[in-house]
Design an enzyme around this catalytic site. Sequence first.
Site, PDB file in Angstrom:
ATOM      1  N   ASP A   1       0.847  -1.195   0.000  1.00  0.00           N
ATOM      2  CA  ASP A   1       0.000   0.000   0.000  1.00  0.00           C
ATOM      3  C   ASP A   1       0.879   1.240   0.000  1.00  0.00           C
ATOM      4  O   ASP A   1       2.061   1.191   0.382  1.00  0.00           O
ATOM      5  CB  ASP A   1      -0.944  -0.002   1.195  1.00  0.00           C
ATOM      6  CG  ASP A   1      -0.226   0.233   2.512  1.00  0.00           C
ATOM      7  OD1 ASP A   1       0.698  -0.546   2.818  1.00  0.00           O
ATOM      8  OD2 ASP A   1      -0.567   1.193   3.235  1.00  0.00           O
TER       9      ASP A   1
ATOM     10  N   GLU B   1      -0.170  -0.473   5.795  1.00  0.00           N
ATOM     11  CA  GLU B   1       0.837   0.109   6.697  1.00  0.00           C
ATOM     12  C   GLU B   1       0.730   1.622   6.749  1.00  0.00           C
ATOM     13  O   GLU B   1       0.845   2.231   7.815  1.00  0.00           O
ATOM     14  CB  GLU B   1       2.249  -0.313   6.261  1.00  0.00           C
ATOM     15  CG  GLU B   1       3.342   0.019   7.254  1.00  0.00           C
ATOM     16  CD  GLU B   1       3.892   1.434   7.131  1.00  0.00           C
ATOM     17  OE1 GLU B   1       4.522   1.920   8.098  1.00  0.00           O
ATOM     18  OE2 GLU B   1       3.701   2.062   6.068  1.00  0.00           O
TER      19      GLU B   1
END
Length: 451
Positions: free
Chosen positions: A92, A156
Amino acid sequence: MSPDPIAETIASLMPKAKAELTELVAFKSVADFDQFPRSESEAAANWVADALRAEGFQDVALLDTPDGTQSVYGLLPGPEGAPTVLLYAHYDVQPPLDEEAWTSPPFELTEREGRWYGRGSADCKGGVLMHLLALRALKANGGVPVSVKVIAEGSEEQGTGGLERYAEEHPDLLTADTIVIGDAGNFRVGLPTVTATLRGMTLVRVRVDTLEGNLHSGQFGGAAPDALAALVRVLDSLRAEDGSTTVDGLTGDEVWDGLQYEEANFRKDAKVLDGVRLVGKGTVADRIWARPAVTVLGIDCPPVVGATPSVQAGARALISLRVPPGVDAAEATKLLQAHVEAHTPWGAQVTTEQIGQGQPFRADTTSPAYAAMAEAMGEAYPGEEMQYAGQGGSIPLCNTLAALYPRAEILLIGLSEPEAQIHAVDESVSPQELERLSVAEALFLQKYAAS
């Protein structure tokens, strides 16, 4: 074994790595599904899963984590009795901010002046490629000498804790003898560095209300309590005159005694404008690695364009507080919330809501894994000795893994050196760093297996 075969193999794989990173960067995998389609993150997760299957990984799975995102897991069994190494990265990314401000499109990997530009190129899709390159080089030169687990996180950057909670609920899944977190970076390009500490963080949303509705500033301004002005007062109370963070009850005099960050280099790396002073006191390393730091991430208020002459009835802000090792992030959150409430003026109504948290981390740099990494980095970067640095950012998973697996050695390396400008416009990765760190990781796995 001489490092030359490993280095030669990885050099030959770099064109493929660039093509793969181009594919991976193209996914708009921002784990904020109010802004970006969930399908983009799911496509990136499937890309990582397919890459692991292609390398012979077993038990490849998309893990549905409690925050509604997916992490990718795979196992590559090693020789009988070999240690297990967990390799971490995340797929991500941060939002691109102002896409118009990018020199080239943020989700198109673009080569320019020796660097590859694109959102996630360094943080941390490049880390996924670093792990793949290291494993491919080992397979081409005698095989992977350890059992390898890979975990690629899907949220994250959002700090929503999905993988941490999943790991806590499935404690056997990620167990390993050593964990390599590929989400840090060298102190500067060409200087091999492991990150020994991470600051923790907390995110708190603040809302101030003073009126039932907005009022005409000419008719009521001067006596009516302005919620935006009250919020500005609160935010100003979080910093001293010199810019140091001042949260009531939170100390800020810790000292960093390792690698130092020269002020001139920091000003250049941070692109500080001429004549603008740095904030805080102490060395730069003290300020960014060893002390708390508050940042106002956003304010909800009327934009300048289209603003009306009104006294504002309500205003909101999102506050980030970074906390150094030795400070409990939960306690820091309570102190921040109490500070905001205590410093809200005029009896204004104030509410605070914590929306994210991660604990700080300190590694044991005396472990055998660190000795193996130091030797590996010395060979991958001839003439350079591995350095130990701190990092002001947070990787909440580190403390979760340290608590779950207290005997595991945790090392932090990666591609996010200062020139990478992660989280900013025109993020980029140095292909030379990707190549050398992949060599270092491959050599580390060899040396660690033999230790």
